[in-house]
Write an enzyme that holds these catalytic residues in place. Structure first.
Site, short mmCIF file in Angstrom:
data_model
loop_
_atom_site.label_atom_id
_atom_site.label_comp_id
_atom_site.label_asym_id
_atom_site.label_seq_id
_atom_site.Cartn_x
_atom_site.Cartn_y
_atom_site.Cartn_z
N LYS A 195 0.85 -1.19 0.00
CA LYS A 195 0.00 0.00 0.00
C LYS A 195 0.89 1.24 0.00
CE LYS A 195 -3.05 2.69 3.05
NZ LYS A 195 -3.70 2.75 4.38
N LYS A 207 -10.29 13.08 7.84
CA LYS A 207 -9.70 12.89 9.15
C LYS A 207 -9.63 14.22 9.90
CE LYS A 207 -6.53 9.21 7.58
NZ LYS A 207 -6.99 8.10 8.40
N GLU A 279 -9.44 3.71 2.06
CA GLU A 279 -8.96 3.73 0.68
C GLU A 279 -7.82 2.76 0.42
OE1 GLU A 279 -5.69 5.22 2.57
OE2 GLU A 279 -7.77 5.79 2.97
N ARG A 281 -7.40 -0.37 1.12
CA ARG A 281 -7.84 -1.66 0.59
C ARG A 281 -8.28 -1.54 -0.87
NH1 ARG A 281 -12.26 -1.91 5.22
NH2 ARG A 281 -10.52 -0.79 6.16
#
Length: 430
Positions: A195, A207, A279, A281
């Site tokens: 990732k 966030k 995001e 995944r």
């Protein structure tokens, strides 16, 4: 302090004038670490951290007791996210010196690229720097390709493109082939998938400021996978290994993906977006589809994927998920041999049913009270692995980055897990 200080090891208890159970004392010869016989390496690492905190930046490891693992433990503790620290040690045997230098080279690269800002490490730069680092270690055995921007759509990598399209900085996918066999048709032994979210604002599921402060490190999975391959190469692995990095910035703009969007993946799976902050995944799914198409024996994905894993394990362990119990045991043994933290969390078939969608095959998050977020994230990834029951494991890299220092580690990236990955990649080799 600018002068080099000698640092010696002692198994004797410190004189009480230094305080009860003092870890470090100072003599005319320099600093003395009074090691805890029950926890030698940890006490040496703590001493390294303590000396750095006291402003002792240049040291020479002198006297008896300094060998590969004790030197490494000290270096781990003494390193800082700022430049200026230096450690010198006595000559080791050639093989041990080569191993120590390989660890330092691999983990320094990992730590540096994670600690750098998102302005410096953009998606395409992450892909390029990882590729060039690996190629520099074995130029005759490495080839790679980087797919960027709208070219991702042309190849069907809709997850990476969707997450990255909201940023002015183009998303990118690195596909690197390390093939030391000399046979272009040699089977692939392992695919590493990382990732590479170079900054994660959360997108429209934004966030808080506090939650964003460490999000330059959300590409830590890519750095970990790259560092693990680098150390495996230095240790002489003869296996064909492919590295796939899924790189993007998760930002907000008129082009950014939104709640309710549906992504159609190359394997036909459709995913409804119910949270744009889940995001990682989404980009990993593309990498896992590509990895599965290579028909490797093992697929390992590495990601700073969930806060749930960090809440469960803190910063001292990476979380391990796998349906393949034999592979999981191999990974746990590798971590134990390398003195690194890795701990299994549950992953079962029922977790795969916890992400329903009214409009797609599944959603990108589980919904409801007390659902196991780290396990359902791993379960989501399983939909993009052809045979998820065998030869696949997911590492939720909770220990990649520390927002604040503790008694063993400075603030910032740790490099933890690089040795474990290299051990797995070199397993069964002479």
């Amino acid at each position: 302090m600018s002068a080099k200080m000698n640092v010696l090891l002692s198994t004797e208890t410190a004189d009480e004038k230094w305080g009860k159970n003092a870890l470090i004392t100072f003599e005319t010869d320099g600093a003395v670490i009074h090691v805890n016989a029950d926890d030698v390496l940890a006490s040496i690492q703590r001493a390294g951290r303590k000396l750095d905190n006291q402003g002792i930046k240049q040291v020479e490891l002198a006297g008896d007791g300094w060998e590969l693992e004790t030197i490494w433990a000290f270096v781990q503790g003494h390193r800082n996210s700022k430049p200026g620290n230096e450690v010198i040690w006595q000559a080791l045997a050639d093989a041990e010196q080569a191993e120590l230098q390989a660890r330092i080279t691999a983990t320094n690269w990992v730590r540096e690229i994670i600690n750098q800002s998102a302005e410096v490490v953009r998606p395409s730069q992450l892909a390029t720097r990882a590729a060039e680092f690996i190629k520099s270690l074995a130029p005759e055995h490495v080839t790679y390709k980087i797919i960027k921007g709208n070219d991702l759509l042309d190849e069907g990598w809709n997850g990476i493109h969707t997450v990255g399209r909201g940023s002015e900085r183009s998303p990118a996918m690195l596909r690197l082939d390390y093939n030391p066999t000399g046979d272009a048709n040699a089977p692939v032994h392992t695919c590493l998938v990382g990732k590479g979210i170079t900054f994660d604002s959360g997108g429209y599921s934004m966030k808080s400021s506090a939650g964003m402060t460490a999000m330059k490190a959300d590409m830590g999975g890519s750095a970990l996978a790259t560092g693990g391959l680098a150390l495996a190469i230095a240790r002489g692995t003869n296996k064909r290994i492919k590295l796939i990095l899924c790189c993007a910035e998760n930002m907000i703009s008129g082009r950014a993906f939104k709640l309710g969007d549906v992504i159609t993946y190359k394997n036909g799976k459709t995913v409804e977006i119910l949270n744009t902050d889940a995001e990682g995944r989404l980009v990993l799914a593309d990498g896992l589809i590509y990895a599965s198409a290579q028909n490797p024996e093992i697929i390992i994905d590495c990601a700073t994927l969930t806060g749930a894993a960090k809440n469960a394990l803190g910063n001292d362990y990476h979380a391990l998920f796998s349906f393949d119990h034999e592979l999981a045991q191999q990974a746990l043994m590798a971590a134990s041999e390398e003195f690194e933290g890795l701990w299994p969390l549950p992953l079962a078939e029922h977790h795969r049913a916890m992400m329903p969608s009214n409009y797609a095959d599944l959603s990108n998050v589980s919904m409801g009270d007390f659902l196991p977020g780290a396990s359902t994230a791993a379960a989501f990834l399983s939909y993009f692995v052809d045979d998820y029951h065998s030869g696949w494991m997911h590492i939720d890299a909770s220990g990649t980055f520390r927002k604040s220092a503790n008694d063993k580690w400075s603030a910032g990236a740790t490099g933890m897990g690089v040795r474990t990955l290299a051990n797995i990649l070199c397993d069964d080799e002479e």
